[in-house]
Design a protein around this motif. Structure first.
Motif, PDB file in Angstrom:
ATOM      1  N   VAL A  56      50.551  48.018  45.825  1.00 22.91           N
ATOM      2  CA  VAL A  56      51.696  47.160  46.167  1.00 22.91           C
ATOM      3  C   VAL A  56      51.760  46.029  45.143  1.00 22.91           C
ATOM      4  N   ASP A  57      52.951  45.730  44.679  1.00 19.93           N
ATOM      5  CA  ASP A  57      53.129  44.584  43.779  1.00 19.93           C
ATOM      6  C   ASP A  57      54.550  44.055  43.943  1.00 19.93           C
ATOM      7  N   SER A  58      54.699  42.742  43.739  1.00 18.93           N
ATOM      8  CA  SER A  58      56.030  42.156  43.896  1.00 18.93           C
ATOM      9  C   SER A  58      56.803  42.151  42.578  1.00 18.93           C
ATOM     10  N   ASN A  59      56.181  42.615  41.516  1.00 19.45           N
ATOM     11  CA  ASN A  59      56.850  42.619  40.213  1.00 19.45           C
ATOM     12  C   ASN A  59      57.361  44.038  39.904  1.00 19.45           C
ATOM     13  N   THR A  93      40.861  45.111  44.023  1.00 19.33           N
ATOM     14  CA  THR A  93      42.044  44.353  43.634  1.00 19.33           C
ATOM     15  C   THR A  93      41.717  43.139  42.782  1.00 19.33           C
ATOM     16  N   SER A  94      42.764  42.597  42.200  1.00 17.59           N
ATOM     17  CA  SER A  94      42.624  41.395  41.388  1.00 17.59           C
ATOM     18  C   SER A  94      43.875  40.545  41.588  1.00 17.59           C
ATOM     19  N   PRO A  95      43.793  39.521  42.459  1.00 21.04           N
ATOM     20  CA  PRO A  95      44.983  38.683  42.676  1.00 21.04           C
ATOM     21  C   PRO A  95      45.265  37.837  41.448  1.00 21.04           C
ATOM     22  N   MET A 109      45.017  42.463  33.556  1.00 21.32           N
ATOM     23  CA  MET A 109      44.724  43.864  33.851  1.00 21.32           C
ATOM     24  C   MET A 109      43.221  44.085  33.735  1.00 21.32           C
ATOM     25  N   PHE A 110      42.604  44.676  34.778  1.00 15.10           N
ATOM     26  CA  PHE A 110      41.175  44.945  34.595  1.00 15.10           C
ATOM     27  C   PHE A 110      40.981  46.336  33.984  1.00 15.10           C
ATOM     28  N   PRO A 111      39.803  46.580  33.345  1.00 18.74           N
ATOM     29  CA  PRO A 111      39.601  47.875  32.695  1.00 18.74           C
ATOM     30  C   PRO A 111      39.455  49.000  33.717  1.00 18.74           C
ATOM     31  N   LEU A 166      57.177  48.308  46.099  1.00 20.27           N
ATOM     32  CA  LEU A 166      57.582  46.994  45.595  1.00 20.27           C
ATOM     33  C   LEU A 166      57.674  46.061  46.791  1.00 20.27           C
ATOM     34  N   GLY A 167      56.956  44.962  46.764  1.00 23.72           N
ATOM     35  CA  GLY A 167      57.066  44.041  47.895  1.00 23.72           C
ATOM     36  C   GLY A 167      56.013  42.958  47.860  1.00 23.72           C
ATOM     37  N   ASP A 168      56.038  42.147  48.891  1.00 20.15           N
ATOM     38  CA  ASP A 168      55.183  40.971  48.995  1.00 20.15           C
ATOM     39  C   ASP A 168      54.030  41.295  49.943  1.00 20.15           C
ATOM     40  N   SER A 169      52.817  41.258  49.454  1.00 19.88           N
ATOM     41  CA  SER A 169      51.656  41.635  50.273  1.00 19.88           C
ATOM     42  C   SER A 169      51.373  40.631  51.390  1.00 19.88           C
ATOM     43  N   ARG A 170      52.070  39.506  51.383  1.00 26.38           N
ATOM     44  CA  ARG A 170      51.922  38.581  52.521  1.00 26.38           C
ATOM     45  C   ARG A 170      52.644  39.134  53.744  1.00 26.38           C
ATOM     46  N   PRO A 222      46.466  45.606  47.021  1.00 27.21           N
ATOM     47  CA  PRO A 222      47.642  44.807  47.393  1.00 27.21           C
ATOM     48  C   PRO A 222      48.240  43.992  46.248  1.00 27.21           C
ATOM     49  N   PHE A 223      47.547  43.960  45.091  1.00 25.23           N
ATOM     50  CA  PHE A 223      48.073  43.296  43.879  1.00 25.23           C
ATOM     51  C   PHE A 223      47.876  44.291  42.737  1.00 25.23           C
ATOM     52  N   CYS A 224      48.607  45.416  42.781  1.00 29.41           N
ATOM     53  CA  CYS A 224      48.193  46.551  41.942  1.00 29.41           C
ATOM     54  C   CYS A 224      48.491  46.368  40.468  1.00 29.41           C
ATOM     55  N   GLY A 225      49.355  45.417  40.082  1.00 35.23           N
ATOM     56  CA  GLY A 225      49.659  45.240  38.654  1.00 35.23           C
ATOM     57  C   GLY A 225      50.066  46.573  38.059  1.00 35.23           C
ATOM     58  N   ARG A 226      49.386  46.960  36.970  1.00 36.72           N
ATOM     59  CA  ARG A 226      49.744  48.217  36.303  1.00 36.72           C
ATOM     60  C   ARG A 226      49.043  49.435  36.885  1.00 36.72           C
ATOM     61  N   GLY A 227      48.537  49.299  38.078  1.00 36.70           N
ATOM     62  CA  GLY A 227      48.042  50.484  38.782  1.00 36.70           C
ATOM     63  C   GLY A 227      46.709  51.018  38.302  1.00 36.70           C
ATOM     64  N   THR A 228      45.842  50.127  37.808  1.00 37.78           N
ATOM     65  CA  THR A 228      44.542  50.607  37.311  1.00 37.78           C
ATOM     66  C   THR A 228      43.716  51.210  38.447  1.00 37.78           C
ATOM     67  N   THR A 229      43.690  50.507  39.587  1.00 36.71           N
ATOM     68  CA  THR A 229      42.940  51.034  40.733  1.00 36.71           C
ATOM     69  C   THR A 229      43.530  52.371  41.180  1.00 36.71           C
ATOM     70  N   VAL A 263      59.408  35.950  41.569  1.00 37.29           N
ATOM     71  CA  VAL A 263      59.785  36.447  42.902  1.00 37.29           C
ATOM     72  C   VAL A 263      58.559  36.863  43.688  1.00 37.29           C
ATOM     73  N   ASN A 264      58.537  36.429  44.930  1.00 42.99           N
ATOM     74  CA  ASN A 264      57.478  36.860  45.854  1.00 42.99           C
ATOM     75  C   ASN A 264      56.074  36.786  45.279  1.00 42.99           C
ATOM     76  N   GLN A 265      55.793  35.721  44.561  1.00 44.73           N
ATOM     77  CA  GLN A 265      54.445  35.532  44.040  1.00 44.73           C
ATOM     78  C   GLN A 265      53.701  34.591  44.993  1.00 44.73           C
ATOM     79  N   LEU A 266      52.378  34.683  44.999  1.00 44.99           N
ATOM     80  CA  LEU A 266      51.594  33.758  45.810  1.00 44.99           C
ATOM     81  C   LEU A 266      51.945  32.328  45.416  1.00 44.99           C
ATOM     82  N   SER A 267      51.819  31.418  46.374  1.00 39.54           N
ATOM     83  CA  SER A 267      52.154  30.032  46.059  1.00 39.54           C
ATOM     84  C   SER A 267      51.069  29.396  45.188  1.00 39.54           C
TER      85      SER A 267
HETATM   86  C1  LIG Z   1      46.004  39.992  38.015  1.00 40.61           C
HETATM   87  S1  LIG Z   1      47.399  40.975  38.328  1.00 40.61           S
HETATM   88  C2  LIG Z   1      46.712  42.514  38.827  1.00 40.61           C
HETATM   89  C3  LIG Z   1      46.267  43.335  37.667  1.00 40.61           C
HETATM   90  C4  LIG Z   1      45.796  44.731  38.037  1.00 40.61           C
HETATM   91  N1  LIG Z   1      44.459  44.701  38.596  1.00 40.61           N
HETATM   92  C5  LIG Z   1      45.819  45.663  36.825  1.00 40.61           C
HETATM   93  O1  LIG Z   1      44.790  46.195  36.453  1.00 40.61           O
HETATM   94  O2  LIG Z   1      46.898  45.802  36.221  1.00 40.61           O
HETATM   95  C6  LIG Z   1      48.015  40.296  39.816  1.00 40.61           C
HETATM   96  C7  LIG Z   1      49.278  40.963  40.326  1.00 40.61           C
HETATM   97  O3  LIG Z   1      49.597  40.400  41.604  1.00 40.61           O
HETATM   98  C8  LIG Z   1      51.009  40.446  41.760  1.00 40.61           C
HETATM   99  N2  LIG Z   1      51.408  39.557  42.883  1.00 40.61           N
HETATM  100  C9  LIG Z   1      51.397  38.194  42.929  1.00 40.61           C
HETATM  101  N3  LIG Z   1      51.797  37.761  44.151  1.00 40.61           N
HETATM  102  C10 LIG Z   1      52.034  38.880  44.889  1.00 40.61           C
HETATM  103  C11 LIG Z   1      52.441  39.084  46.234  1.00 40.61           C
HETATM  104  N4  LIG Z   1      52.681  38.052  47.047  1.00 40.61           N
HETATM  105  N5  LIG Z   1      52.565  40.353  46.679  1.00 40.61           N
HETATM  106  C12 LIG Z   1      52.312  41.407  45.860  1.00 40.61           C
HETATM  107  N6  LIG Z   1      51.931  41.268  44.566  1.00 40.61           N
HETATM  108  C13 LIG Z   1      51.780  40.022  44.094  1.00 40.61           C
HETATM  109  C14 LIG Z   1      51.539  40.043  40.401  1.00 40.61           C
HETATM  110  O4  LIG Z   1      52.864  40.476  40.216  1.00 40.61           O
HETATM  111  C15 LIG Z   1      50.524  40.746  39.472  1.00 40.61           C
HETATM  112  O5  LIG Z   1      51.010  42.003  39.042  1.00 40.61           O
END
Ligand SMILES: C[S@@+](CC[C@H](N)C(=O)[O-])C[C@H]1O[C@@H](n2cnc3c(N)ncnc32)[C@H](O)[C@@H]1O
Length: 348
Positions: free
Chosen positions: A45-48, A218-220, A1-3, A195-199, A24-31, A250-254
């Motif tokens: 968007v996040d797959s978790n 963002t922060s992948p 999570m970034f600050p 909820l979904g896969d940003s790919r 596209p990798f919002c995690g806990r929605g800081t952005t 699930v639906n994480q980057l490879s």
């Molecule tokens: C480093 S974290 C982001 C943290 C975020 N910046 C925050 O402040 O909370 C990376 C996020 O990417 C998500 N993620 C990984 N692969 C993804 C995909 N293919 N599509 C969408 N989200 C994905 C993970 O579930 C994780 O929540």
């Protein structure tokens, strides 16, 4: 999570009123939360599912008193027949706390449509496990690392060795304190989360598919860090998952190889580009895990190569060591601080 400061400072200084923000990798929605504070529309968007529930909580309009009232009403009205069984659960939570958690879980799984319930769900997910307090509790659990859900066998050994029994917690007070922190000052929310896969490009489209974005902050995931679901098994349990650790992803980057990872990231950058205004900015915070001996910065450079994004600057963001010491006291495999960089790119 970034600050919060990271996206907030960028948007505060550089975004114009009315501009739109995508993560596209919002995690806990800081952005998304930073955009909300500045009155900007954002899509996360996040797959978790845990990440999505927490981000959703940051984007609702709810009043502190109504959130607390909803929490109390559920505790009064809902009955639970059984608590999760086993030694882990007996040591992780005081029985009165576990009963409250099970009542909230049952009610929120049945219906989580209102803003108050979405806010409450996010608050509970944030308070589910964390350190024991010196003064008043802000987490529900026995002593835990702040971010990772405790692995049962290891946690049990730790608690038994240190004779740490779970204490009763004023659960409503924990909810109230957190609600005051996040909802006391209301800024009208105009954000969305999916909820979904940003790919998949479809996942990144907002409800109004005509609008385009001006900012991507963002922060992948770092290369090699793909155990998110196991690290969040307790939060996944609260969202309806089983009462045991799940090692699924699930639906994480490879993360099979650096080139697979780069290919997946490039797909996301291309998708994002298609949904942005020309001259949009993208800021990527990225680091690498020291153990993997992979140059994270080079991976990002490679992932941007065949995309319309031009790198305009790379800044050292320092090391992400905050919170590690506390987590490390609990973990067998100690984590090391990660060096992070901010990569700025512009859509050409
Ligand atoms: C480093 S974290 C982001 C943290 C975020 N910046 C925050 O402040 O909370 C990376 C996020 O990417 C998500 N993620 C990984 N692969 C993804 C995909 N293919 N599509 C969408 N989200 C994905 C993970 O579930 C994780 O929540």
């Amino acid at each position: 999570m970034f600050p919060l400061d990271f996206p907030l400072r960028i948007l505060e200084k550089k975004a114009n009123p009315g501009e739109r923000v995508l993560d596209p990798f919002c995690g806990r929605g800081t952005t998304n939360f930073a955009a909300r504070l500045l009155g900007l529309f954002s899509l996360g968007v996040d797959s978790n599912p845990v990440a999505v529930a927490i981000t959703e909580a940051k984007l609702v309009n709810a009043k502190v008193e109504n959130i607390v009232k909803e929490a109390e009403t559920i505790l009064h009205e809902v009955k639970v027949d059984a608590l999760p069984e086993g030694e882990f659960w007996q040591w992780a939570y005081h029985p009165s706390v576990l009963t409250a958690l099970c009542k909230w879980r049952k009610a929120l799984l049945e219906d989580c449509r209102s803003a108050e319930r979405k806010a409450l769900r996010g608050i509970i997910l944030g308070a589910l496990h964390g350190p024991q307090p010196k003064y008043s509790a802000s987490y529900f659990s026995n002593q835990c690392p702040r971010t990772y859900a405790p692995k049962p066998r290891y946690a049990l050994n730790f608690w038994k060795k240190h004779k740490l029994h779970p204490k009763p917690v004023d659960v409503i007070e924990v909810v109230r304190k957190r609600a005051e922190r996040f909802y006391a000052y209301q800024h009208e929310s105009i954000g969305e989360v999916k909820l979904g896969d940003s790919r998949q490009i479809g996942t990144l489209r907002p409800q109004n598919s005509k609008i385009k974005f001006h900012w991507v902050i963002t922060s992948p995931p770092y290369y090699g860090m793909h155990t998110y679901l196991a690290d969040q098994w307790l939060r996944l349990w609260f969202l309806g998952g089983p009462p045991t650790v799940e090692y699924r992803a699930v639906n994480q980057l490879s993360h099979k190889s650096p080139s697979d990872f780069v290919k997946d990231l490039a797909t996301v950058w291309n998708n994002v580009a298609a949904l942005c205004e020309s001259k949009a900015w993208m800021v990527i915070r990225f680091g690498s895990i020291p153990q993997r001996k992979i140059d994270g910065l080079q991976l990002i450079r490679d992932s941007l190569k065949d995309t319309p994004w031009q790198i305009t600057g790379i800044h050292d963001a320092g090391s992400a060591s905050n919170g590690l010491r506390q987590a490390n006291s609990f973990l067998r495999q100690k984590s090391q601080a990660k060096m992070e960089h901010d990569i700025w790119a512009r859509l050409e």
